[in-house]
Design a protein around this motif. Structure first.
Motif, PDB file in Angstrom:
ATOM      1  N   ASP A 265      -8.284   2.021  -6.881  1.00 40.57           N
ATOM      2  CA  ASP A 265      -9.050   0.772  -6.728  1.00 40.57           C
ATOM      3  C   ASP A 265      -8.187  -0.322  -6.112  1.00 40.57           C
ATOM      4  O   ASP A 265      -8.630  -1.069  -5.223  1.00 40.57           O
ATOM      5  CB  ASP A 265      -9.579   0.317  -8.090  1.00 40.57           C
ATOM      6  CG  ASP A 265     -10.647   1.253  -8.640  1.00 40.57           C
ATOM      7  OD1 ASP A 265     -11.267   1.972  -7.835  1.00 40.57           O
ATOM      8  OD2 ASP A 265     -10.861   1.252  -9.862  1.00 40.57           O
ATOM      9  N   GLU A 266      -6.934  -0.400  -6.557  1.00 40.29           N
ATOM     10  CA  GLU A 266      -6.020  -1.406  -6.005  1.00 40.29           C
ATOM     11  C   GLU A 266      -5.716  -1.115  -4.537  1.00 40.29           C
ATOM     12  O   GLU A 266      -5.658  -2.024  -3.705  1.00 40.29           O
ATOM     13  CB  GLU A 266      -4.727  -1.424  -6.825  1.00 40.29           C
ATOM     14  CG  GLU A 266      -3.776  -2.541  -6.419  1.00 40.29           C
ATOM     15  CD  GLU A 266      -2.519  -2.573  -7.286  1.00 40.29           C
ATOM     16  OE1 GLU A 266      -1.641  -3.437  -7.020  1.00 40.29           O
ATOM     17  OE2 GLU A 266      -2.410  -1.748  -8.219  1.00 40.29           O
ATOM     18  N   ALA A 267      -5.543   0.189  -4.210  1.00 40.89           N
ATOM     19  CA  ALA A 267      -5.272   0.567  -2.821  1.00 40.89           C
ATOM     20  C   ALA A 267      -6.467   0.233  -1.921  1.00 40.89           C
ATOM     21  O   ALA A 267      -6.297  -0.236  -0.790  1.00 40.89           O
ATOM     22  CB  ALA A 267      -4.953   2.064  -2.749  1.00 40.89           C
ATOM     23  N   GLU A 268      -7.680   0.462  -2.422  1.00 43.54           N
ATOM     24  CA  GLU A 268      -8.875   0.108  -1.643  1.00 43.54           C
ATOM     25  C   GLU A 268      -8.925  -1.395  -1.377  1.00 43.54           C
ATOM     26  O   GLU A 268      -9.294  -1.838  -0.288  1.00 43.54           O
ATOM     27  CB  GLU A 268     -10.136   0.554  -2.381  1.00 43.54           C
ATOM     28  CG  GLU A 268     -10.405   2.041  -2.276  1.00 43.54           C
ATOM     29  CD  GLU A 268     -11.718   2.419  -2.942  1.00 43.54           C
ATOM     30  OE1 GLU A 268     -12.121   1.715  -3.895  1.00 43.54           O
ATOM     31  OE2 GLU A 268     -12.338   3.407  -2.511  1.00 43.54           O
ATOM     32  N   SER A 269      -8.557  -2.185  -2.378  1.00 43.02           N
ATOM     33  CA  SER A 269      -8.545  -3.642  -2.202  1.00 43.02           C
ATOM     34  C   SER A 269      -7.546  -4.050  -1.123  1.00 43.02           C
ATOM     35  O   SER A 269      -7.838  -4.912  -0.288  1.00 43.02           O
ATOM     36  CB  SER A 269      -8.193  -4.307  -3.535  1.00 43.02           C
ATOM     37  OG  SER A 269      -8.088  -5.711  -3.379  1.00 43.02           O
ATOM     38  N   LEU A 270      -6.381  -3.402  -1.109  1.00 45.08           N
ATOM     39  CA  LEU A 270      -5.376  -3.714  -0.079  1.00 45.08           C
ATOM     40  C   LEU A 270      -5.874  -3.340   1.315  1.00 45.08           C
ATOM     41  O   LEU A 270      -5.657  -4.080   2.287  1.00 45.08           O
ATOM     42  CB  LEU A 270      -4.074  -2.969  -0.388  1.00 45.08           C
ATOM     43  CG  LEU A 270      -3.223  -3.559  -1.520  1.00 45.08           C
ATOM     44  CD1 LEU A 270      -2.069  -2.624  -1.857  1.00 45.08           C
ATOM     45  CD2 LEU A 270      -2.682  -4.932  -1.123  1.00 45.08           C
TER      46      LEU A 270
ATOM     47  N   TYR B  29       0.835  -1.208   0.000  1.00 44.64           N
ATOM     48  CA  TYR B  29       0.000   0.000   0.000  1.00 44.64           C
ATOM     49  C   TYR B  29       0.869   1.257   0.000  1.00 44.64           C
ATOM     50  O   TYR B  29       0.567   2.228  -0.696  1.00 44.64           O
ATOM     51  CB  TYR B  29      -0.928   0.016   1.205  1.00 44.64           C
ATOM     52  CG  TYR B  29      -1.751   1.281   1.289  1.00 44.64           C
ATOM     53  CD1 TYR B  29      -2.898   1.449   0.527  1.00 44.64           C
ATOM     54  CD2 TYR B  29      -1.315   2.356   2.073  1.00 44.64           C
ATOM     55  CE1 TYR B  29      -3.619   2.627   0.567  1.00 44.64           C
ATOM     56  CE2 TYR B  29      -2.030   3.541   2.116  1.00 44.64           C
ATOM     57  CZ  TYR B  29      -3.182   3.674   1.358  1.00 44.64           C
ATOM     58  OH  TYR B  29      -3.884   4.841   1.386  1.00 44.64           O
ATOM     59  N   SER B  30       1.948   1.235   0.783  1.00 41.89           N
ATOM     60  CA  SER B  30       2.820   2.415   0.853  1.00 41.89           C
ATOM     61  C   SER B  30       3.418   2.718  -0.516  1.00 41.89           C
ATOM     62  O   SER B  30       3.518   3.889  -0.930  1.00 41.89           O
ATOM     63  CB  SER B  30       3.931   2.180   1.880  1.00 41.89           C
ATOM     64  OG  SER B  30       3.387   1.998   3.166  1.00 41.89           O
ATOM     65  N   GLU B  31       3.830   1.678  -1.243  1.00 37.90           N
ATOM     66  CA  GLU B  31       4.375   1.879  -2.587  1.00 37.90           C
ATOM     67  C   GLU B  31       3.323   2.476  -3.518  1.00 37.90           C
ATOM     68  O   GLU B  31       3.598   3.423  -4.273  1.00 37.90           O
ATOM     69  CB  GLU B  31       4.882   0.544  -3.143  1.00 37.90           C
ATOM     70  CG  GLU B  31       6.082  -0.014  -2.392  1.00 37.90           C
ATOM     71  CD  GLU B  31       6.434  -1.426  -2.855  1.00 37.90           C
ATOM     72  OE1 GLU B  31       5.726  -1.928  -3.762  1.00 37.90           O
ATOM     73  OE2 GLU B  31       7.401  -2.008  -2.338  1.00 37.90           O
ATOM     74  N   ILE B  32       2.109   1.891  -3.463  1.00 37.68           N
ATOM     75  CA  ILE B  32       1.036   2.397  -4.329  1.00 37.68           C
ATOM     76  C   ILE B  32       0.698   3.840  -3.982  1.00 37.68           C
ATOM     77  O   ILE B  32       0.501   4.688  -4.859  1.00 37.68           O
ATOM     78  CB  ILE B  32      -0.213   1.499  -4.216  1.00 37.68           C
ATOM     79  CG1 ILE B  32       0.076   0.119  -4.806  1.00 37.68           C
ATOM     80  CG2 ILE B  32      -1.410   2.136  -4.917  1.00 37.68           C
ATOM     81  CD1 ILE B  32      -1.072  -0.869  -4.641  1.00 37.68           C
ATOM     82  N   SER B  33       0.608   4.162  -2.695  1.00 29.36           N
ATOM     83  CA  SER B  33       0.253   5.514  -2.268  1.00 29.36           C
ATOM     84  C   SER B  33       1.271   6.528  -2.757  1.00 29.36           C
ATOM     85  O   SER B  33       0.920   7.606  -3.253  1.00 29.36           O
ATOM     86  CB  SER B  33       0.139   5.554  -0.745  1.00 29.36           C
ATOM     87  OG  SER B  33      -0.143   6.857  -0.297  1.00 29.36           O
ATOM     88  N   ALA B  34       2.548   6.188  -2.623  1.00 27.42           N
ATOM     89  CA  ALA B  34       3.595   7.110  -3.074  1.00 27.42           C
ATOM     90  C   ALA B  34       3.515   7.305  -4.589  1.00 27.42           C
ATOM     91  O   ALA B  34       3.667   8.435  -5.095  1.00 27.42           O
ATOM     92  CB  ALA B  34       4.962   6.568  -2.671  1.00 27.42           C
ATOM     93  N   ASN B  35       3.266   6.214  -5.310  1.00 29.40           N
ATOM     94  CA  ASN B  35       3.162   6.294  -6.765  1.00 29.40           C
ATOM     95  C   ASN B  35       1.956   7.137  -7.193  1.00 29.40           C
ATOM     96  O   ASN B  35       2.036   7.946  -8.122  1.00 29.40           O
ATOM     97  CB  ASN B  35       3.057   4.884  -7.334  1.00 29.40           C
ATOM     98  CG  ASN B  35       3.170   4.864  -8.846  1.00 29.40           C
ATOM     99  OD1 ASN B  35       3.750   5.766  -9.449  1.00 29.40           O
ATOM    100  ND2 ASN B  35       2.616   3.833  -9.471  1.00 29.40           N
ATOM    101  N   LEU B  36       0.832   6.959  -6.496  1.00 32.44           N
ATOM    102  CA  LEU B  36      -0.369   7.734  -6.830  1.00 32.44           C
ATOM    103  C   LEU B  36      -0.175   9.218  -6.545  1.00 32.44           C
ATOM    104  O   LEU B  36      -0.631  10.069  -7.319  1.00 32.44           O
ATOM    105  CB  LEU B  36      -1.571   7.207  -6.034  1.00 32.44           C
ATOM    106  CG  LEU B  36      -2.071   5.815  -6.426  1.00 32.44           C
ATOM    107  CD1 LEU B  36      -3.198   5.373  -5.493  1.00 32.44           C
ATOM    108  CD2 LEU B  36      -2.564   5.797  -7.867  1.00 32.44           C
ATOM    109  N   SER B  37       0.478   9.555  -5.454  1.00 33.28           N
ATOM    110  CA  SER B  37       0.740  10.966  -5.143  1.00 33.28           C
ATOM    111  C   SER B  37       1.598  11.609  -6.231  1.00 33.28           C
ATOM    112  O   SER B  37       1.358  12.752  -6.653  1.00 33.28           O
ATOM    113  CB  SER B  37       1.446  11.079  -3.795  1.00 33.28           C
ATOM    114  OG  SER B  37       0.621  10.584  -2.762  1.00 33.28           O
ATOM    115  N   LYS B  38       2.585  10.841  -6.719  1.00 29.16           N
ATOM    116  CA  LYS B  38       3.459  11.356  -7.776  1.00 29.16           C
ATOM    117  C   LYS B  38       2.669  11.573  -9.063  1.00 29.16           C
ATOM    118  O   LYS B  38       2.801  12.604  -9.733  1.00 29.16           O
ATOM    119  CB  LYS B  38       4.595  10.367  -8.006  1.00 29.16           C
ATOM    120  CG  LYS B  38       5.618  10.831  -9.045  1.00 29.16           C
ATOM    121  CD  LYS B  38       6.736   9.804  -9.172  1.00 29.16           C
ATOM    122  CE  LYS B  38       7.745  10.243 -10.236  1.00 29.16           C
ATOM    123  NZ  LYS B  38       8.849   9.259 -10.398  1.00 29.16           N
TER     124      LYS B  38
END
Length: 220
Positions: free
Chosen positions: A46-51, A12-21
């Motif tokens: 959507d992927e972050a919500e699933s996580l 999730y942390s990786e996805i969140s950082a990528n989405l912010s960028k």
């Protein structure tokens, strides 16, 4: 702490950082490039919500003494995800406003050219509506007059029927009086007939007695 939860957390942390960028990059783009970047961000959300749902399920299966810490982390991740969603909404809104502005500029000249024709059309439509309304008013007035005449005629008929009923009532009252008088006459006649019947019976009895006496003295 659960290794499964930690794995979800790192992902999730990786996805969140990528989405912010990507949100930051999308803010500087325009047109189709911006739409494409926003679509990528939405897919990542959507992927972050699933996580987060998976982390929630994992947290529920752990011991109570571990849940408190994991719940606090889940709240932070949900808050972070809500912030990302708000940022996407802002980007989408800005994109829609820009598109609407371009469409307005493109259609401005066409609107100016067609405004006069539209006004004429509206004026003609309004005139037709006024004519129709005037006709309806005339028809309503004629119907009202006809209804008034019909009401007067009905009132006259009712008055005539009332007079007929009053006359019939008077006739019935006279018939009742005649019936009462006839009843009295019949009663009087019945009494007289009974009286005459007694008188005739008495005379017959006296005659029978007289004849019997005469025959008795003659035959003696």
């Amino acid at each position: 702490m659960s290794e499964v939860f930690e794995g979800y957390e790192r992902h999730y942390s990786e996805i969140s950082a990528n989405l912010s960028k990507k949100c930051t990059i999308a803010g500087g783009l325009h047109g189709e490039q911006k739409k494409q970047k926003i679509s990528e961000v939405k897919a990542g959300i959507d992927e972050a919500e699933s996580l987060i749902r998976k982390m929630d399920l994992e947290e529920r299966s752990l011991q109570p003494n571990v849940k408190a810490v994991l719940l606090a982390k889940l709240r932070e991740y949900k808050s972070d995800l809500n912030n990302l969603k708000s940022e996407v909404k802002r980007l989408v809104s800005g994109n829609l406003n820009a598109s609407a502005r371009d469409e307005l500029l493109e259609s401005g000249m066409a609107d100016a050219l067609t405004a006069s024709a539209d006004q004429r059309t509206r004026l003609m439509t309004t005139t037709e509506k006024l004519d129709k309304t005037s006709d309806r008013v005339k028809n309503s007035r004629r119907t009202m007059l006809e209804t008034e005449e019909l009401g007067v005629s009905i009132l006259q008929d009712l008055h005539s029927q009332r007079q007929s009923l009053l006359h019939a009532h008077g006739t019935l009252h006279g018939v009742d009086d005649n019936i009462g008088k006839s009843k009295k006459i019949l009663t009087s006649m019945t009494r007289q007939m009974n009286k005459n019947k007694w008188i005739i019976s008495s005379i017959i009895v006296v005659l029978v007695i007289a004849i019997a006496l005469i025959l008795y003295f003659k035959l003696r």
